[in-house]
Design a protein around this motif. Structure first.
Motif: not given
Length: 283
Positions: A174-175, A171, A112, A200, A182, A116-117
């Motif tokens: 999430v992407r 990952s 995650v 999510m 969103r 997210q980052s």
């Protein structure tokens, strides 16, 4: 012709037979009969190839005869490492459970974060890509040196083996959350926890469970190999001990059990995944 239409046709041509029984028969013919036939052919070939004098491997009939006591008494305990196959498998499953559950918690959390980052993706993804290529057993000497005990060392090997597909698939999931999701979260002003639980996780769940299925399979593979080196009670050490004693029939039986347990573990995770992801867009 579909299954239901075939059942209806059969029920019309076979009066007095309940449609449920017809559907059951159709399911058995379609899903059960093919693997049974293939398995029977493979066992027949095995028996034919290994029955002649001087064969390197025992035929199925000899395996069944040699391991009959192990099959009918899976939970005997004569002390030490002399335990039945049931106890050996349960000991391995216990190690897998600890290491795999730890990998699930840490792997989903890191997945995650990376998904997210952008900064986390750039900083951690290269590290993950390098570490995930290290063979599981290569971690065993490091874990033995660090933990000074075989059980936590085996659990660490399970953890470090299972975590990479979980991180990567989480990952990616999430992407790949649709931008519309969103935008909706921004419009209704969801806080961080609400966005995590309501947007999510449901959206990324199919990807997450793909990683979980890969992870549980790798966990079971790794523990069998690790136990061959660390010793103690476990199906891996049972196989290695049987090899040292030249008991090939015991090894064959253990391999059959390993395959069955691995299949069951995969089916359990897949079933949970189907229940969780039912109704999501990706599923």
């Amino acid at each position: 012709m579909t299954t239901s239409s075939r059942a209806n046709t059969l029920s019309t041509s076979m009066p007095g037979v309940h449609p449920v029984l017809l559907r059951l028969r159709d399911t058995l013919v379609k899903n059960v009969l093919p693997p049974v036939v293939v398995l029977a052919i493979l066992i027949g070939l095995w028996e034919a190839l290994c029955s002649h004098p001087g064969a390197a491997l025992p035929p199925p009939s000899q395996v069944l005869n040699d391991t009959w006591e192990l099959i009918i008494h899976p939970f005997y305990d004569y002390g030490g490492n002399d335990k039945g196959m049931g106890w050996q498998i349960l000991a391995s499953l216990e190690r897998v459970a600890y290491g795999y559950l730890l990998a699930v918690v840490v792997g989903i959390s890191l997945g995650v974060l990376v998904g997210q980052s952008t900064w986390a993706l750039r900083g951690l993804d290269p590290v993950f890509q390098v570490l995930r290529t290290v063979p599981p057993l290569a971690w065993l000497p490091i874990s033995l040196a660090g933990f000074q005990d075989s059980t936590p060392s085996a659990i660490f090997v399970i953890f470090i083996t299972a975590i990479w597909p979980i991180i990567i698939n989480t990952s990616v999931g999430v992407r790949n959350i649709p931008e519309d999701y969103r935008n909706v979260a921004r419009v209704i002003r969801l806080n961080g926890m609400e966005y995590f639980t309501r947007i999510m996780l449901p959206a990324a769940a199919p990807y997450i469970f793909s990683g979980l299925r890969i992870g549980v399979g790798l966990s079971w593979l790794a523990i069998v190999a690790a136990e061959m080196l660390i010793g103690g009670v476990g199906i891996g050490f049972f196989i290695w001990d049987a090899w040292n004693a030249s008991m090939l029939s015991d090894i064959v039986l253990a391999l059959i059990y390993v395959g069955i347990v691995g299949f069951i573990l995969d089916r359990i995770v897949a079933f949970i995944g189907q229940c969780v992801t039912r109704g999501t867009t990706q599923s």
